[in-house]
Scaffold this active site. Structure first.
Site, short mmCIF file in Angstrom:
data_model
loop_
_atom_site.label_atom_id
_atom_site.label_comp_id
_atom_site.label_asym_id
_atom_site.label_seq_id
_atom_site.Cartn_x
_atom_site.Cartn_y
_atom_site.Cartn_z
N ASP A 125 69.28 58.42 25.03
CA ASP A 125 70.11 57.67 24.07
C ASP A 125 71.30 56.98 24.73
OD1 ASP A 125 68.43 58.99 22.17
OD2 ASP A 125 69.84 60.66 22.04
N GLU A 159 65.75 54.59 13.40
CA GLU A 159 66.98 55.18 13.96
C GLU A 159 67.47 54.31 15.10
OE1 GLU A 159 65.84 59.11 15.29
OE2 GLU A 159 64.52 58.34 16.85
O1 FUB Z 1 68.53 62.47 20.88
C1 FUB Z 1 68.33 62.94 19.58
C2 FUB Z 1 67.78 61.87 18.70
O2 FUB Z 1 66.54 61.40 19.24
C3 FUB Z 1 68.62 60.64 18.61
O3 FUB Z 1 69.75 60.79 17.80
C4 FUB Z 1 67.61 59.68 18.13
O4 FUB Z 1 67.99 58.35 18.17
C5 FUB Z 1 66.45 59.99 19.05
O5 FUB Z 1 66.58 59.38 20.28
#
Ligand code: FUB
Length: 347
Positions: free
Chosen positions: A31, A244
């Site tokens: 991320d 997301e």
């Molecule tokens: O790293 C945890 C979660 O996985 C993140 O918040 C999302 O975007 C995905 O990458």
């Protein structure tokens, strides 16, 4: 690419064909939110660990506990890990799951924005402050009032306004906020409360920040992503709808909103005329990587634009043990972005 799909992968060949090498190999990172502060590159990633949590569709196995900041003097320099910048034990309101963070700078102070589950197991977004881009960061005692869900990305516009984009489906709980307050009803299935396929997809949120960057200055608003006919993308349009990993960057005066499609593993984008959108869907920036999640940021460095992203190649495909990477992206003359294939046709 889900974990049960990786048995056939020859990781040696995959790495040879990869468009980027892992930036950091001593710890697992994911991320990546990249910024240039005072002429130097700073990357704010998640710090992946194996905490022994069982794999589930709510992402319980993403049980991260702290953040490290990575810096690079230039895009060709070695990446330096500056150690623990913030630990969950030092965040009064947070219980667990320090997921994807971002950071920004204002008047010489540095702000780390991060999601975590509070003591009611609800994802909230918090802020921590430092005098240095590498921390250590001191957390505010409470999460941001009115914040919910995950994956904050804080964009600074040319007029020095700051906007936070956020939201994430399934484990990120966005679907539980459809009525405006948290729906704690069981079953706690990732898809419970997600709209039907023919309904408009759930949307990410944006809110302008107060001058102190510690609060929203307004009620968060939905960020609309429209198809070629000007209609909202539908929930069943899994190849294009928001899941997301929101990010906002500007190119040639236009606002680019990019995000992950989650279960179809693309990084996509839309273009708009202002920070609130609507954003018109334009295409893919990155095709699927090894590992279920895909998450990115886009940062201009010395006049070139770079995509920072992650995959699970360093752990040979373990979903929650990822590594951050980067690659230059190129724009066509009409402003569209040329799609990157992470392994140059190998997968
Ligand atoms: O790293 C945890 C979660 O996985 C993140 O918040 C999302 O975007 C995905 O990458």
């Amino acid at each position: 690419m889900p974990e049960d799909n990786i048995d056939h992968i020859d990781f040696e060949k995959l790495n040879q064909n990869s468009i980027s090498k892992p930036l950091i190999t001593k710890l697992y990172t994911a991320d990546p939110s990249a910024h240039v502060f005072n002429g130097k590159i700073y990357i704010y990633p998640s710090h992946d660990i194996d905490a022994g949590e069982a794999f589930d569709d709510l992402g319980s196995h993403f049980a991260m506990e702290d953040y490290h900041v990575i810096s690079m003097d230039s895009i060709t320099s070695k990446a330096i890990d500056h150690g623990i910048a913030l630990h969950v034990d030092d965040v009064p309101w947070a219980k667990k799951q320090m997921w994807a963070p971002d950071a920004n700078e204002k008047d010489g102070k540095f702000y780390l924005f991060f999601p975590a589950k509070d003591y009611d197991d609800i994802f909230r977004i918090g802020v921590a402050i430092s005098n240095s881009p590498t921390g250590p960061f001191i957390a505010q005692p409470e999460s941001i009032k009115g914040s919910f869900s995950i994956d904050p990305a804080v964009f600074r516009d040319d007029d020095n306004s700051y906007y936070m984009y956020f939201g994430g489906l399934w484990g990120g709980q966005l679907q539980r906020w459809r009525s405006g307050c948290f729906n704690a009803n069981y079953p706690e299935s990732p898809t419970a409360f997600v709209p039907n396929n023919e309904e408009p997809a759930l949307l990410p949120f944006v809110a302008k920040m107060n001058d102190n960057l510690l609060e929203f200055s307004e009620e968060p608003k939905e960020v609309q992503i429209l198809d070629e006919y000007g209609n909202l993308l539908l929930a069943g349009d899994n190849d294009r709808r928001f899941f997301e990993a929101a990010w906002l960057h500007k190119h040639n005066g236009k606002y680019y909103f990019s995000y992950s499609t989650g279960d179809t593993h693309y990084i996509c984008y839309g273009i708009g005329d202002n920070p609130y959108g609507p954003f018109h869907y334009k295409g893919r920036i990155l095709n699927p990587v090894v590992g279920w999640t895909s998450h990115h940021s886009i940062c201009k460095i010395d006049g070139k634009s770079y995509l920072f992203y992650h995959d699970s190649s360093l752990s040979k495909g373990v979903t929650h043990l990822r590594c951050i990477k980067f690659k230059e992206i190129k724009y066509r003359s009409d402003g569209s972005i040329i799609t990157l294939n992470p392994y140059e046709g190998f997968l």
